[in-house]
Each structure stands twice: as structure tokens, then as C-alpha cells.
Design an enzyme around this catalytic site. Structure first.
Site, short mmCIF file in Angstrom:
data_model
loop_
_atom_site.label_atom_id
_atom_site.label_comp_id
_atom_site.label_asym_id
_atom_site.label_seq_id
_atom_site.Cartn_x
_atom_site.Cartn_y
_atom_site.Cartn_z
N ASP A 151 0.68 -1.11 -0.11
CA ASP A 151 0.08 -0.24 0.49
C ASP A 151 0.65 1.26 -0.03
O ASP A 151 1.74 1.14 1.11
CB ASP A 151 -0.93 -0.03 1.42
N LYS A 184 -0.60 9.94 1.95
CA LYS A 184 0.07 11.17 2.67
C LYS A 184 1.34 10.73 2.89
O LYS A 184 1.58 9.83 3.92
CB LYS A 184 -1.27 11.08 3.49
N GLU A 224 0.13 -7.18 -10.13
CA GLU A 224 0.78 -6.44 -11.89
C GLU A 224 0.02 -7.29 -12.04
O GLU A 224 0.40 -6.20 -13.37
CB GLU A 224 2.41 -7.54 -11.09
N1 SAM Z 1 0.60 -8.52 -3.07
C1 SAM Z 1 -0.68 -8.20 -3.19
C2 SAM Z 1 -0.31 -8.16 -4.91
O1 SAM Z 1 0.56 -8.08 -5.16
O2 SAM Z 1 -1.29 -8.83 -5.94
C3 SAM Z 1 -1.87 -7.63 -2.83
C4 SAM Z 1 -1.28 -5.97 -2.68
S1 SAM Z 1 -2.43 -4.83 -1.71
C5 SAM Z 1 -1.85 -3.59 -2.73
C6 SAM Z 1 -1.77 -4.44 -0.43
C7 SAM Z 1 -1.89 -6.10 0.65
O3 SAM Z 1 -0.98 -6.23 1.37
C8 SAM Z 1 -3.12 -5.39 1.02
O4 SAM Z 1 -3.55 -7.22 0.91
C9 SAM Z 1 -2.70 -4.85 2.41
O5 SAM Z 1 -4.36 -6.21 3.95
C10 SAM Z 1 -1.86 -5.98 2.79
N2 SAM Z 1 -1.23 -5.21 3.91
C11 SAM Z 1 -0.76 -3.73 4.10
N3 SAM Z 1 -0.30 -3.17 5.02
C12 SAM Z 1 -0.20 -4.77 5.58
C13 SAM Z 1 0.30 -4.96 6.95
N4 SAM Z 1 1.14 -3.83 8.41
N5 SAM Z 1 0.71 -6.31 7.43
C14 SAM Z 1 0.41 -6.48 6.47
N6 SAM Z 1 -0.13 -6.98 5.14
C15 SAM Z 1 -0.79 -5.99 5.10
#
Ligand code: SAM
Length: 215
Positions: free
Chosen positions: A118, A122, A195
Site C-alpha cells: 500500500d 499522505k 501486477e
Molecule cells: N501483494 C498482493 C499483490 O501484489 O497482488 C496484494 C497487494 S495489496 C495492494 C497490499 C496488501 O497488503 C493488502 O492485501 C493489504 O491488506 C496488505 N497489507 C497492508 N498493510 C499490511 C500490514 N501492515 N501487514 C500485513 N499485510 C498488510
């Protein structure tokens, strides 16, 4: 990625043989969990698990742990895992990246994958980015000295921020590309869900490898 309110997700995850319920118990003993001394690779924020599931199938000589914060997302990875049958080198955790030192002992992890983390655009949320200096310091505590982080994103700002943070923290960077899909590093690349989506939209994919500083 948070999928809202999937009914029964919490209960299904609590009962799933593919999710370790009290992973702190295995801190320093993941080799016992897997029943071998193979290297341990983890993906933090794995989402629906496509990438790590494919990797685990390709590499039975490596142990894999996929980590995801949200049950509503993890449940999709569990479903994928159920559909592939026998695969003894892959398990999942519902866990927050910020607390992983409770799960992995120093030197226990050989590789960390961060895929499309993510971006937290901000400035006041910069410390939540999974490549911030705070997270790099945490990873370093359980990553082996010859271990590495592999990071992919379609977000240029996050990529530049990650390079800056890694350099500030003394990590060595390699294989930096701002267009993975048209680079030599594409060979053997396994696409994640994000991706696939972003590259289909024509977005370039950024990738780097980072090696931890010497102690
Ligand atoms: N890696 C996957 C992909 O490339 O398709 C998912 C990308 S998605 C944008 C980011 C994922 O990271 C989400 O499923 C979210 O719930 C998880 N995530 C975000 N912050 C996290 C944290 N602090 N610990 C574990 N997972 C987290």
C-alpha cells in the site's frame, strides 16, 4: 486491499489447516514446523496469494510463509491453497507487518517479498509504508545477513521513497528497474494479482532487490 465483510471469513481462517493460529509459538523453530532445514522466504502483504502459491509450487526446496493483515483477503489465499492440494512448503499467517519480530527470530528469514505494498500517499502516513526506515530496521532483525528483500510496485513515488529509505539505512540496492516487464529481470518473473491488473493498464512495473547492511 480490503474486501468488506466476507461472512464467516474469521471462523474459516480460525479453522483452516493452512493458517498458523499462534505463530509466535514457532519463533526460532520454523524449521520444526516445516520438518526440514530449507531456507525460509516470506511475502508480507500477500493479498490473495497468487504469487507465493505459484512460487511454492515451483520451489519445493524453499519454505514459504504468506502474511496478510485482513481476514477478508486471506480467505481468498486459503481458497487458492485448498484448490492446489498437496504442497507442504507453504503456510499463511494473519498478521500485521509491524509485529513480525514476535514471529521470526534473528537470522530466521532468508528472503522477504514485498509486492505492490500500500502506497500510503499522505506524508503523515509515511511510516506506515512497508519500505519505510522503521520497517527496514525491523526486517533487518530477522533477515539473514546474506538475505534480501525483493520489492515490486507500480507506484513511482513509493519506489523512489523506498530507494531513498534503503540507501539512508545502508542497504545495498541491485537489479533496479523502472520497467520490469521490458527488462532482463523479467525472466522467471511471477506476476501478482496487482501486477496483472496494473500492467494490463499499461503501467510500468518497478522492481528492486535490497541487501541488508553489515552489522
Ligand atoms: N501483494 C498482493 C499483490 O501484489 O497482488 C496484494 C497487494 S495489496 C495492494 C497490499 C496488501 O497488503 C493488502 O492485501 C493489504 O491488506 C496488505 N497489507 C497492508 N498493510 C499490511 C500490514 N501492515 N501487514 C500485513 N499485510 C498488510
Amino acid at each position: 486491499m480490503r474486501l468488506r465483510n466476507i461472512k464467516g471469513a474469521k471462523e474459516a481462517i480460525a479453522a483452516s489447516p493452512y493458517v498458523v493460529q499462534e505463530p509466535e509459538k514457532y519463533r526460532g523453530r520454523w524449521n520444526e514446523f516445516f520438518g526440514n532445514h530449507h531456507p525460509l522466504h516470506i511475502e508480507i502483504g500477500m493479498g490473495k496469494g497468487k504469487f507465493i502459491t505459484a512460487l511454492a509450487q515451483q520451489h519445493p526446496e524453499i519454505n514459504y510463509i504468506g502474511i496478510e493483515l485482513y481476514e477478508s483477503v486471506l480467505i481468498r489465499a486459503v481458497a487458492k491453497r485448498e484448490s492446489i492440494g498437496e504442497c507442504t512448503n507453504l503456510t499463511f499467517l494473519r498478521y500485521g507487518a509491524e509485529h513480525l519480530e514476535a514471529v521470526f527470530a534473528p537470522l530466521e528469514v532468508a528472503r522477504i517479498y514485498l509486492n505492490f505494498s500500500d502506497p500510503w500517499p499522505k506524508e503523515r502516513h509515511a511510516r506506515r509504508r512497508l519500505t519505510s526506515s522503521e520497517f527496514l530496521a525491523r526486517y533487518r532483525r530477522f533477515l539473514q545477513p546474506d538475505g534480501q528483500i525483493e520489492f515490486k510496485t507500480d507506484n513511482q513515488t513509493l519506489f523512489d521513497f523506498s530507494i531513498e529509505q534503503a540507501e539512508q539505512m545502508g542497504w545495498q540496492l541491485a537489479q533496479i528497474t523502472r520497467d520490469l516487464h521490458h527488462s532482463p529481470y523479467m525472466e522467471g518473473n511471477l506476476m501478482t494479482e496487482y501486477e496483472e491488473r496494473f500492467s494490463a493498464m499499461g503501467n510500468p512495473i518497478y522492481r528492486l532487490v535490497a541487501f541488508p547492511p553489515e552489522k
